[in-house]
Design a protein around this motif. Structure first.
Motif, PDB file in Angstrom:
ATOM      1  N   VAL A 206     -13.520  38.795 113.107  1.00 17.00           N
ATOM      2  CA  VAL A 206     -13.453  37.513 113.806  1.00 17.00           C
ATOM      3  C   VAL A 206     -14.344  36.476 113.109  1.00 17.00           C
ATOM      4  O   VAL A 206     -13.979  35.316 112.962  1.00 17.00           O
ATOM      5  CB  VAL A 206     -13.844  37.679 115.286  1.00 17.00           C
ATOM      6  N   GLY A 207     -15.528  36.908 112.660  1.00 15.19           N
ATOM      7  CA  GLY A 207     -16.414  36.000 111.945  1.00 15.19           C
ATOM      8  C   GLY A 207     -15.803  35.521 110.643  1.00 15.19           C
ATOM      9  O   GLY A 207     -15.876  34.328 110.309  1.00 15.19           O
ATOM     10  N   ARG A 210     -13.047  32.923 111.329  1.00 11.57           N
ATOM     11  CA  ARG A 210     -13.512  31.564 111.625  1.00 11.57           C
ATOM     12  C   ARG A 210     -13.777  30.786 110.342  1.00 11.57           C
ATOM     13  O   ARG A 210     -13.423  29.601 110.251  1.00 11.57           O
ATOM     14  CB  ARG A 210     -14.766  31.609 112.491  1.00 11.57           C
ATOM     15  N   GLU A 211     -14.372  31.434 109.355  1.00 11.99           N
ATOM     16  CA  GLU A 211     -14.646  30.742 108.092  1.00 11.99           C
ATOM     17  C   GLU A 211     -13.346  30.354 107.392  1.00 11.99           C
ATOM     18  O   GLU A 211     -13.215  29.246 106.846  1.00 11.99           O
ATOM     19  CB  GLU A 211     -15.499  31.628 107.182  1.00 11.99           C
ATOM     20  N   PHE A 213     -10.427  29.875 108.885  1.00 14.35           N
ATOM     21  CA  PHE A 213      -9.732  28.872 109.697  1.00 14.35           C
ATOM     22  C   PHE A 213     -10.363  27.493 109.538  1.00 14.35           C
ATOM     23  O   PHE A 213      -9.662  26.475 109.637  1.00 14.35           O
ATOM     24  CB  PHE A 213      -9.730  29.295 111.166  1.00 14.35           C
ATOM     25  N   ARG A 214     -11.678  27.457 109.302  1.00 12.63           N
ATOM     26  CA  ARG A 214     -12.306  26.166 109.043  1.00 12.63           C
ATOM     27  C   ARG A 214     -11.719  25.522 107.792  1.00 12.63           C
ATOM     28  O   ARG A 214     -11.535  24.302 107.736  1.00 12.63           O
ATOM     29  CB  ARG A 214     -13.821  26.353 108.895  1.00 12.63           C
ATOM     30  N   VAL A 218      -8.912  24.063 111.324  1.00 15.22           N
ATOM     31  CA  VAL A 218      -8.796  24.403 112.732  1.00 15.22           C
ATOM     32  C   VAL A 218      -9.712  23.488 113.546  1.00 15.22           C
ATOM     33  O   VAL A 218     -10.794  23.099 113.097  1.00 15.22           O
ATOM     34  CB  VAL A 218      -9.162  25.883 112.979  1.00 15.22           C
ATOM     35  N   GLU A 220     -12.175  23.501 116.205  1.00 12.00           N
ATOM     36  CA  GLU A 220     -12.945  24.591 116.804  1.00 12.00           C
ATOM     37  C   GLU A 220     -13.062  24.487 118.320  1.00 12.00           C
ATOM     38  O   GLU A 220     -13.377  25.477 118.985  1.00 12.00           O
ATOM     39  CB  GLU A 220     -14.320  24.689 116.149  1.00 12.00           C
ATOM     40  N   LEU A 223     -10.413  26.880 119.346  1.00  8.91           N
ATOM     41  CA  LEU A 223     -10.495  28.217 118.757  1.00  8.91           C
ATOM     42  C   LEU A 223     -11.214  29.107 119.764  1.00  8.91           C
ATOM     43  O   LEU A 223     -12.390  28.905 120.059  1.00  8.91           O
ATOM     44  CB  LEU A 223     -11.258  28.168 117.432  1.00  8.91           C
ATOM     45  N   TYR A 224     -10.503  30.101 120.297  1.00  4.84           N
ATOM     46  CA  TYR A 224     -11.002  30.886 121.423  1.00  4.84           C
ATOM     47  C   TYR A 224     -11.159  32.355 121.038  1.00  4.84           C
ATOM     48  O   TYR A 224     -10.230  32.977 120.511  1.00  4.84           O
ATOM     49  CB  TYR A 224     -10.038  30.784 122.605  1.00  4.84           C
ATOM     50  N   PHE A 228     -17.262  35.023 119.404  1.00  4.09           N
ATOM     51  CA  PHE A 228     -18.054  33.919 118.873  1.00  4.09           C
ATOM     52  C   PHE A 228     -19.370  33.726 119.622  1.00  4.09           C
ATOM     53  O   PHE A 228     -20.321  33.177 119.079  1.00  4.09           O
ATOM     54  CB  PHE A 228     -17.235  32.623 118.911  1.00  4.09           C
ATOM     55  N   LYS A 232     -22.865  33.817 116.469  1.00  3.30           N
ATOM     56  CA  LYS A 232     -23.192  32.443 116.105  1.00  3.30           C
ATOM     57  C   LYS A 232     -24.018  32.396 114.828  1.00  3.30           C
ATOM     58  O   LYS A 232     -23.899  31.490 114.045  1.00  3.30           O
ATOM     59  CB  LYS A 232     -23.950  31.761 117.253  1.00  3.30           C
TER      60      LYS A 232
END
Length: 232
Positions: A206-207, A210-211, A213-214, A218, A220, A223-224, A228, A232
């Motif tokens: 998942v971490g 996120r990188e 998708f950035r 995305v 954020e 983004l669910y 997360f 953090k």
């Protein structure tokens, strides 16, 4: 979260590493699709699992990944097998389905993260929603994709829902994608702007997502994923 007593109705292995657990709460559990519960193992030992059933289901469904070499979840399975009732604390989590949103949805599950996604999709079906939704489910191999038939059934019965199965190790005649789950999404999308993205799986996946998708723009705020809150 509230403490609720539950009857252990059924424990069924999907395969050698994942168990389906059905719990019947003594009092109705008021929760939203996409939230989780904690199985109370002790006063200071509470273990979180996504609720796989829709928000108004009378029976709570869990998917517990518990291979014999993973003692932490296997201890939960053994406790459930040895007791007729169990205490849970619920509901928890902020990554619930934003059912009022009309943005297209991208749902991403790694392994037993499918339990979280199952709740979201069943809620969409119950609400009669037809918002364009794409589900990616990544597993090591087809045998690990324990609810593949259900996901393919959704795909065939609901024109708005598109299922993309991804496995790292594919057998001959595999009807899906082969490779890394996140790499497949990168290949299929040039931008995630305008999407509601829901994701569940191992924290490291998942971490990393996120990188990636950035880089795909995305939003954020849309983004669910409950992971997360811990990475953090």
């Amino acid at each position: 979260m509230k403490t609720i007593r539950c009857q252990v109705e059924k424990i069924t292995p999907f395969n050698g590493a994942v168990y389906q657990v059905l719990l019947r709460p003594d009092t109705p559990l008021a929760h939203q699709a996409g939230q989780y519960l904690c199985v109370v193992m002790g006063e200071k030992d509470k273990r979180a699992f996504s609720i796989a059933s829709a928000a108004d289901a009378e029976v709570i469904e869990l998917h517990i990944g518990a291979a014999v070499n993973e003692p932490y979840p296997m201890q939960v399975v053994e406790k459930l097998q040895q007791n007729s009732h169990i205490d849970i604390e619920a509901p928890g989590g902020e990554a619930w389905l934003r059912h009022d949103s009309t943005r297209p949805r991208l749902l991403i599950a790694g392994g037993t993260g499918f339990s979280y996604i199952k709740s979201l999709i069943e809620q969409q079906i119950q609400l009669g929603q037809t918002i364009e939704t794409t589900l990616y489910w990544g597993c090591r191999n087809q045998d690990a994709m324990y609810y593949e038939q259900l996901a393919r059934q959704w795909h065939s019965e609901h024109p708005w829902l598109h299922f993309v199965p991804v496995v790292e190790e594919a057998k001959p005649q595999w009807d899906g994608k082969q490779g890394n789950l996140l790499a497949q999404i990168q290949q299929d999308y040039t931008s995630l702007a305008g999407f509601d993205v829901y994701i569940a799986g191992r924290f490291d996946m998942v971490g990393a997502a996120r990188e990636i998708f950035r880089q795909l723009n995305v939003d954020e705020a849309h983004l669910y994923g409950d992971a997360f809150a811990f990475i953090k």
